[in-house]
Design a protein around this motif. Structure first.
Motif, PDB file in Angstrom:
ATOM      1  N   TRP A   1      -1.874   1.359   3.171  1.00  0.00           N
ATOM      2  CA  TRP A   1      -2.962   1.853   2.326  1.00  0.00           C
ATOM      3  C   TRP A   1      -2.851   1.479   0.856  1.00  0.00           C
ATOM      4  O   TRP A   1      -3.881   1.324   0.185  1.00  0.00           O
ATOM      5  N   PRO A   2      -1.658   1.312   0.250  1.00  0.00           N
ATOM      6  CA  PRO A   2      -1.641   0.823  -1.133  1.00  0.00           C
ATOM      7  C   PRO A   2      -2.339  -0.527  -1.292  1.00  0.00           C
ATOM      8  O   PRO A   2      -2.973  -0.782  -2.323  1.00  0.00           O
ATOM      9  N   GLY A   3      -2.230  -1.386  -0.266  1.00  0.00           N
ATOM     10  CA  GLY A   3      -2.939  -2.663  -0.329  1.00  0.00           C
ATOM     11  C   GLY A   3      -4.437  -2.475  -0.424  1.00  0.00           C
ATOM     12  O   GLY A   3      -5.123  -3.182  -1.180  1.00  0.00           O
TER      13      GLY A   3
ATOM     14  N   GLU B   1      -2.252   6.764  -2.361  1.00  0.00           N
ATOM     15  CA  GLU B   1      -3.347   6.734  -3.324  1.00  0.00           C
ATOM     16  C   GLU B   1      -2.982   7.507  -4.586  1.00  0.00           C
ATOM     17  O   GLU B   1      -3.275   7.075  -5.709  1.00  0.00           O
ATOM     18  N   ILE B   2      -2.319   8.650  -4.415  1.00  0.00           N
ATOM     19  CA  ILE B   2      -1.885   9.424  -5.576  1.00  0.00           C
ATOM     20  C   ILE B   2      -0.871   8.626  -6.395  1.00  0.00           C
ATOM     21  O   ILE B   2      -0.949   8.548  -7.629  1.00  0.00           O
ATOM     22  N   ILE B   3       0.084   8.014  -5.703  1.00  0.00           N
ATOM     23  CA  ILE B   3       1.100   7.211  -6.396  1.00  0.00           C
ATOM     24  C   ILE B   3       0.448   6.050  -7.145  1.00  0.00           C
ATOM     25  O   ILE B   3       0.780   5.769  -8.307  1.00  0.00           O
TER      26      ILE B   3
ATOM     27  N   GLY C   1      -1.551  -7.316  -0.712  1.00  0.00           N
ATOM     28  CA  GLY C   1      -1.382  -8.130   0.488  1.00  0.00           C
ATOM     29  C   GLY C   1       0.066  -8.177   0.939  1.00  0.00           C
ATOM     30  O   GLY C   1       0.360  -8.119   2.143  1.00  0.00           O
ATOM     31  N   GLY C   2       1.002  -8.258  -0.009  1.00  0.00           N
ATOM     32  CA  GLY C   2       2.418  -8.255   0.348  1.00  0.00           C
ATOM     33  C   GLY C   2       2.842  -6.963   1.022  1.00  0.00           C
ATOM     34  O   GLY C   2       3.629  -6.973   1.978  1.00  0.00           O
TER      35      GLY C   2
END
Length: 458
Positions: free
Chosen positions: A259-261, A395-397, A422-423
């Motif tokens: 999800w960070p991507g 998402e919070i981070i 992407g990584g």
């Protein structure tokens, strides 16, 4: 030891699976309207650009609290007419639709932020039980199709919602500009239409789909035993968190890096296109504005790809298995995000977003399908809520900490941020393929065994 029933859900027809998934079209319609337009609304009402990410924190913080609570409550709800999950669908849809209608009439920043919080709270109330709804209704052999049908509805709702302001301006000729402190007409009418679809789609699912009574014969006793107020519910949520099944722990880790991507793409992709692909300078530059508009259009395109790819994803998952399918789809999304750096012709962005659309279809379905059969049947709602921790925590981070990384490590290079996303997707794909174990084939004996295990308490 008390007796428990082993109940194999009957297979549903395609029409029945569509009916139970239509509600997600409306829910996603509301989410994508918010995602695409809230930054614009905030800035029109006087927010500085660097304040916008913090104003979006309402969604993940709300989800972190609301989703496990609603999951816990819906596991313990049963009404002969309204069922277990559908009361939450309905309440969430009614209040969310009202918030969508009032949102474009916000006159000050705090009013828009407050309405967004209401929309997030009740959007989560409507959305969270939908994941458990699939596992409640479908046998294991149809779980892939159930979650993938939800992916199709999400893709369809997202593509229409993302393109709606453009349609209102270019087809219906509603103005897309407004003075400071006002919201453009094309955005206003987009939110009105979104409110209608949110409510109508959820109502369709509520009226056309019935639910099965709780399978556990001790359901009433468990409800009475766990009816110990807020403290009792909190203790049970933390107990479930500490005792997550092994499969859920690994799939949650995959989610945590996936999800960070996506968040980095949503934060920076359109501006990266404006600056790095189109050569724009800043928001006052017409070239920049044209590039950002084009980037938004390609984001709508990936939702179309999600809808189309979801049509073939069940066959791929049946042939390759869920973990292999998901890992390959994540790799496609990673390639799409990383390859944006080598785009010189703007139309090549559609090819990049094709990979993202493939990944998005799988992200919305395969992790939930991989959990099927590993969760106790009487705690599916609470575990689905906990599972979403590993979506909202990244998402919070990202919202709180990525600004520092951009300033001090990436030199505010938006394109590097997209590539970093992407990584992280590649890392998630590796974890998925290497560490998740799944049976190579499911026969009737195994299905029966799963049916017994699903009815055990944690």
């Amino acid at each position: 030891m008390s007796l428990k029933t082993v109940f194999e859900n009957p297979k549903l027809t395609l029409v029945q699976i569509i009916n139970m998934s239509v509600g997600f079209f409306g829910i996603q319609f509301g989410w994508d309207l918010q995602r695409a337009n809230m930054g614009r609304i905030y800035e029109n009402l006087g927010a500085n650009p660097d304040q916008v990410p913090l104003l979006f924190l309402a969604a993940p913080l709300t989800g972190l609290l609301v989703q496990p609570i609603i999951g816990y409550l819906s596991d313990r709800t049963w009404h002969p007419k309204w069922g277990r999950r559908r009361p939450y669908f309905m309440v969430g849809a009614i209040v969310s639709s009202i918030a969508l209608i009032f949102m474009p009439h916000s006159s000050v920043l705090w009013m828009a932020a407050g309405l967004l919080w209401i929309l997030d709270v009740f959007g989560n109330i409507a959305m969270e039980p939908f994941r458990a709804f699939v596992t409640d209704k479908l046998p294991d052999s149809q779980v892939n199709r159930g979650f993938i049908m939800q992916s199709m509805m999400i893709g369809l709702g997202g593509s229409v919602a993302s393109a709606l302001p453009w349609i209102m301006n270019n087809v219906f000729h509603l103005t897309n500009t407004a003075e400071k402190g006002n919201i453009p007409e094309n955005v206003k009418f987009s939110f009105y239409i979104g409110a209608f679809f949110f409510f109508a789609a959820v109502l369709w699912t509520v009226l056309t789909t019935k639910e099965y009574p709780p399978q556990d014969l001790d359901f009433k006793e468990k409800v009475q035993e766990s009816n110990k107020g807020f403290g009792g519910g909190a203790r049970e949520i933390f107990h479930a968190l500490r005792n997550m099944p092994k499969r859920m722990q690994i799939v949650s880790l995959v989610q945590f890096f996936t999800w960070p991507g996506l968040f980095l793409m949503w934060f920076y992709y359109t501006t990266a296109v404006a600056v790095n692909v189109f050569g724009g300078k800043d928001a006052a530059d017409p070239v920049y504005a044209h590039g950002a508009d084009f980037g938004s259009l390609t984001l709508a395109y990936y939702s179309v790809i999600t809808f189309l790819f979801a049509l073939v994803l069940p066959k791929i998952a049946d042939a390759l298995g869920r973990k292999t399918t998901h890992a390959l789809c994540l790799i496609c999304g990673a390639i799409g995000l990383i390859s944006v750096a080598w785009v010189h012709d703007k139309n090549m962005l559609y090819l990049c977003m094709t990979g993202v659309g493939i990944a998005w279809a799988s992200i919305l379905s395969m992790p939930y399908a991989m959990l099927s059969g590993s969760l106790p049947k009487d705690k599916i709602g609470i575990y689905m809520g906990i599972f979403n921790f590993f979506i909202v925590l990244p998402e919070i981070i990202a919202s709180l900490g990525f600004g520092w990384l951009m300033r001090n490590v990436l030199n505010n290079d938006r394109l590097l941020a997209v590539q970093l996303g992407g990584g992280l997707m590649i890392l998630a794909a590796v974890i998925c393929y290497v560490f998740i174990r799944e049976p190579k084939k499911t026969d009737e004996v195994l299905a029966s065994k799963l049916g017994v295990e699903e009815n055990r308490s944690v």
